[in-house]
Design an enzyme around this catalytic site. Structure first.
Site: not given
Ligand code: NAD
Ligand code: UDP
Ligand code: UDP
Length: 317
Positions: A16-17, A106, A109, A149, A153, A185
């Protein structure tokens, strides 16, 4: 110096950005970077120049699903940030923030890894105190268009602090205020990218409402610097910490500045204000100053001058 030790660092949302700038910085600092992204709003173009670097790796993955990798530090940025994109599939937005946080916590941890959360000034909602300090609990609509959102968050922050209290995790929470710069973007609807794209094409500048609402704009390099400082700070400093530039401008002032800097003939076009659009927003960054010795160094005009050529090049490509 911590940055001289090579670490394995995971950046979710790394295409992302903000994430792509962070990947670049971490590589420069001598770390191995694993970029995880589902490319919802990010693009390979943002990280194309890093693909030849043997210390950089990319994985297409959605953070709402578990992830098993081995790293020392995690920056959790995955989440669409622009209102158009996060409202496109609001359920997925909440899942990304909440399930994404659970999975990354997780992972942290299991690995005893330090974990950073990209939180947001949106946790303050439409704030009733100004400027916003970290101890303000916010004024957030739980059922509106921005809630997926904002509340996602907020819940992610809750999870971070509960993982700390319950599992003694080392957490770092940054509340990011509006940030801009190259690699935004061009069509994601955020104000800086919209206005620059419109100004460069001589199109009307779309001001929502009367343009008197304000925002504080941080240049991306300043933001990356505070991320790195926060991650390197002592374990007892968890945040949440405001990260942003306190310089506050109305949206109309921003439009005029961009018209001026691009030498554009664009006219202002006033449109309907979206619901729940915060009226004003300015970070109080005293905590970041005190604990991290950080403050932004690039003011709006200078930052816009660094950003405009990026959009200009996109239009000419
Ligand atoms: P962005 O949309 O450019 O980047 C977000 C990235 O996350 C993208 O590359 C997107 O493809 C990826 N993404 C989204 N959902 C995903 C998922 N489920 N699994 C994996 N990847 C996923 O936005 P940004 O401006 O780069 O923001 C980055 C972070 O900073 C975000 O968490 C945003 O909430 C936070 N943030 C940004 C701003 C800002 O002004 N830019 C302000 C406050 C918070
Ligand atoms: N998890 C993961 N990667 C790891 C360990 C955990 O994605 O290496 C995920 C896992 O699927 C779980 C979540 O993180 O659902 C939370 O993990 P945690 O150990 O806190 O909780 P639990 O496994 O006991 O639900
Ligand atoms: N905005 C605007 N015209 C645009 C895009 C946004 O006037 O073309 C306004 C928007 O209504 C808001 C401010 O600019 O008041 C910042 O919007 P953005 O989507 O960039 O971020 P956020 O609202 O999340 O701070």
């Amino acid at each position: 110096m911590e940055s001289q030790i090579r670490k394995q660092v995971l950046v979710t949302g790394g295409a992302g950005f903000v994430g792509s700038h962070l990947c670049e910085r971490l590589l420069t600092d001598g770390h191995d970077v694993l970029c995880v992204d589902n490319f919802f709003t990010g693009t390979k173009d943002n990280i194309l120049h890093l693909l030849d670097n043997p210390h950089f790796e990319i994985m297409r993955h959605d953070v709402t699903f578990p992830l098993y990798v081995e790293v020392d530090e995690i920056y959790n940025l995955a989440c669409p940030a622009s209102p158009i994109h996060y409202q496109h599939d609001p359920v997925q937005t909440t899942k990304t923030s909440v399930h994404g946080a659970i999975n990354m916590l997780g992972l942290a941890k299991r690995l005893n890894a330090k974990i950073f959360q990209a939180s947001t000034s949106e946790v303050y909602g439409d704030p009733k105190i100004h400027p916003q300090t970290e101890d303000y609990w916010g004024h957030v609509n739980p059922i509106g268009f921005r809630s997926c959102y904002d509340e996602g968050k907020r819940c992610a922050e809750t999870l971070f602090f509960d993982y700390r209290r319950q599992h003694n995790l080392r957490i770092k929470v940054a509340r990011i205020f509006n940030t801009y710069g190259p690699k935004m973007h061009p069509n994601d609807g955020r104000v800086v990218s919209n206005f620059i794209m419109q100004a460069l094409q001589g199109l009307p500048i779309t001001i929502y409402g009367d343009g008197s609402q304000s925002r504080s704009f941080c240049y991306v390099d300043d933001l990356i610097e505070v991320f790195v400082r926060l991650m390197a700070s002592p374990d007892d400093f968890t945040g949440p910490v405001n990260t942003g530039n306190p310089g506050e401008f109305t949206i109309k002032e921003l439009a005029e500045k961009i018209i001026d800097l691009t030498g554009s003939s664009s006219k202002l076009d006033y449109q309907r204000l979206p619901s729940d659009d915060p009226i004003q927003r300015q970070p109080d960054i005293s905590l970041a100053r005190e604990k991290l010795g950080w403050e932004p160094t690039i003011q709006l005009e200078e930052g816009l001058k660094k950003t405009i050529p990026y959009f200009d090049a996109l239009l000419k490509a």
